[in-house]
Design a protein around this motif. Structure first.
Motif, PDB file in Angstrom:
ATOM      1  N   VAL A   1       0.860  -1.184   0.000  1.00  0.00           N
ATOM      2  CA  VAL A   1       0.000   0.000   0.000  1.00  0.00           C
ATOM      3  C   VAL A   1       0.893   1.230   0.000  1.00  0.00           C
ATOM      4  CG1 VAL A   1      -1.772   1.280   1.245  1.00  0.00           C
ATOM      5  CG2 VAL A   1      -1.762  -1.234   1.308  1.00  0.00           C
ATOM      6  N   LYS A   2       0.675   2.083  -0.982  1.00  0.00           N
ATOM      7  CA  LYS A   2       1.342   3.386  -1.054  1.00  0.00           C
ATOM      8  C   LYS A   2       0.254   4.437  -1.193  1.00  0.00           C
ATOM      9  CE  LYS A   2       5.456   1.695  -3.446  1.00  0.00           C
ATOM     10  NZ  LYS A   2       6.282   1.819  -4.646  1.00  0.00           N
ATOM     11  N   VAL A   3       0.448   5.565  -0.550  1.00  0.00           N
ATOM     12  CA  VAL A   3      -0.526   6.646  -0.656  1.00  0.00           C
ATOM     13  C   VAL A   3      -0.012   7.650  -1.675  1.00  0.00           C
ATOM     14  CG1 VAL A   3      -1.722   8.490   0.564  1.00  0.00           C
ATOM     15  CG2 VAL A   3      -1.317   6.285   1.703  1.00  0.00           C
ATOM     16  N   ARG A   4      -0.826   7.891  -2.677  1.00  0.00           N
ATOM     17  CA  ARG A   4      -0.497   8.846  -3.739  1.00  0.00           C
ATOM     18  C   ARG A   4      -1.627   9.867  -3.834  1.00  0.00           C
ATOM     19  NH1 ARG A   4       3.656   7.042  -2.676  1.00  0.00           N
ATOM     20  NH2 ARG A   4       4.995   5.723  -3.939  1.00  0.00           N
ATOM     21  N   ASP A   5      -1.276  11.120  -3.631  1.00  0.00           N
ATOM     22  CA  ASP A   5      -2.268  12.209  -3.640  1.00  0.00           C
ATOM     23  C   ASP A   5      -3.412  11.926  -2.675  1.00  0.00           C
ATOM     24  OD1 ASP A   5      -0.852  13.682  -5.585  1.00  0.00           O
ATOM     25  OD2 ASP A   5      -1.724  12.455  -7.189  1.00  0.00           O
ATOM     26  N   GLY A   6      -3.051  11.368  -1.496  1.00  0.00           N
ATOM     27  CA  GLY A   6      -4.039  11.106  -0.460  1.00  0.00           C
ATOM     28  C   GLY A   6      -4.864   9.853  -0.657  1.00  0.00           C
ATOM     29  N   VAL A   7      -4.590   9.103  -1.711  1.00  0.00           N
ATOM     30  CA  VAL A   7      -5.375   7.904  -2.013  1.00  0.00           C
ATOM     31  C   VAL A   7      -4.483   6.662  -1.895  1.00  0.00           C
ATOM     32  CG1 VAL A   7      -6.746   6.734  -3.791  1.00  0.00           C
ATOM     33  CG2 VAL A   7      -6.829   9.226  -3.592  1.00  0.00           C
ATOM     34  N   PRO A   8      -4.920   5.665  -1.116  1.00  0.00           N
ATOM     35  CA  PRO A   8      -4.147   4.429  -1.041  1.00  0.00           C
ATOM     36  C   PRO A   8      -4.168   3.685  -2.384  1.00  0.00           C
ATOM     37  CG  PRO A   8      -5.718   4.570   0.772  1.00  0.00           C
ATOM     38  CD  PRO A   8      -6.050   5.662  -0.198  1.00  0.00           C
ATOM     39  N   VAL A   9      -2.988   3.315  -2.844  1.00  0.00           N
ATOM     40  CA  VAL A   9      -2.855   2.523  -4.070  1.00  0.00           C
ATOM     41  C   VAL A   9      -2.306   1.159  -3.636  1.00  0.00           C
ATOM     42  CG1 VAL A   9      -1.699   2.338  -6.305  1.00  0.00           C
ATOM     43  CG2 VAL A   9      -2.395   4.592  -5.425  1.00  0.00           C
TER      44      VAL A   9
END
Length: 120
Positions: free
Chosen positions: A57-65
């Motif tokens: 899980v990585k957060v990109r622009d506030g969204v978990p990817v």
């Protein structure tokens, strides 16, 4: 002092052992765990699934990817750990050397510098 003994597994090395030796390692786990539990040094232990079962899980622009599978491809991976509380680093090293598969897998010892206070 608390130490985390991390088991770094190379599945090819373990799979390369004779079945009798693999069975012996598994049979030795119970007595090993009983011994360090009886001394009060074992605080917890967990075995982890194969990295193919993981998600990253990585957060990109506030969204978990979320991505399935291991974070990195490698021959070795974190297979589990023992959390111990001992008098010295030397004792943690001694315990790591007692782990039945320490002759096949690496045991990394790292001091715990912060604990949440949640019992494991």
């Amino acid at each position: 002092m608390k130490y985390l003994i991390m088991i770094t597994m190379n599945p090819a090395a373990f799979d390369g052992l004779a079945q009798q030796e693999r069975d012996g390692i598994m049979e030795a786990m119970g007595p090993f765990m009983e011994k360090i539990t009886a001394t009060g040094e074992l605080l917890g232990s967990q075995a982890l699934a194969d990295p193919r079962e993981s998600s990253v899980v990585k957060v990109r622009d506030g969204v978990p990817v979320v991505t399935d599978g291991p974070y990195t491809e490698s021959k070795e991976y974190l297979a589990g750990y023992y959390l111990v509380e001992v008098e010295s680093k030397e004792r943690a090293v001694e315990i790591a050397g007692m782990v039945p598969d320490a002759h096949v897998n690496a045991m990394e010892i790292r001091p715990v510098i912060f604990s949440s206070g949640i019992d494991l």
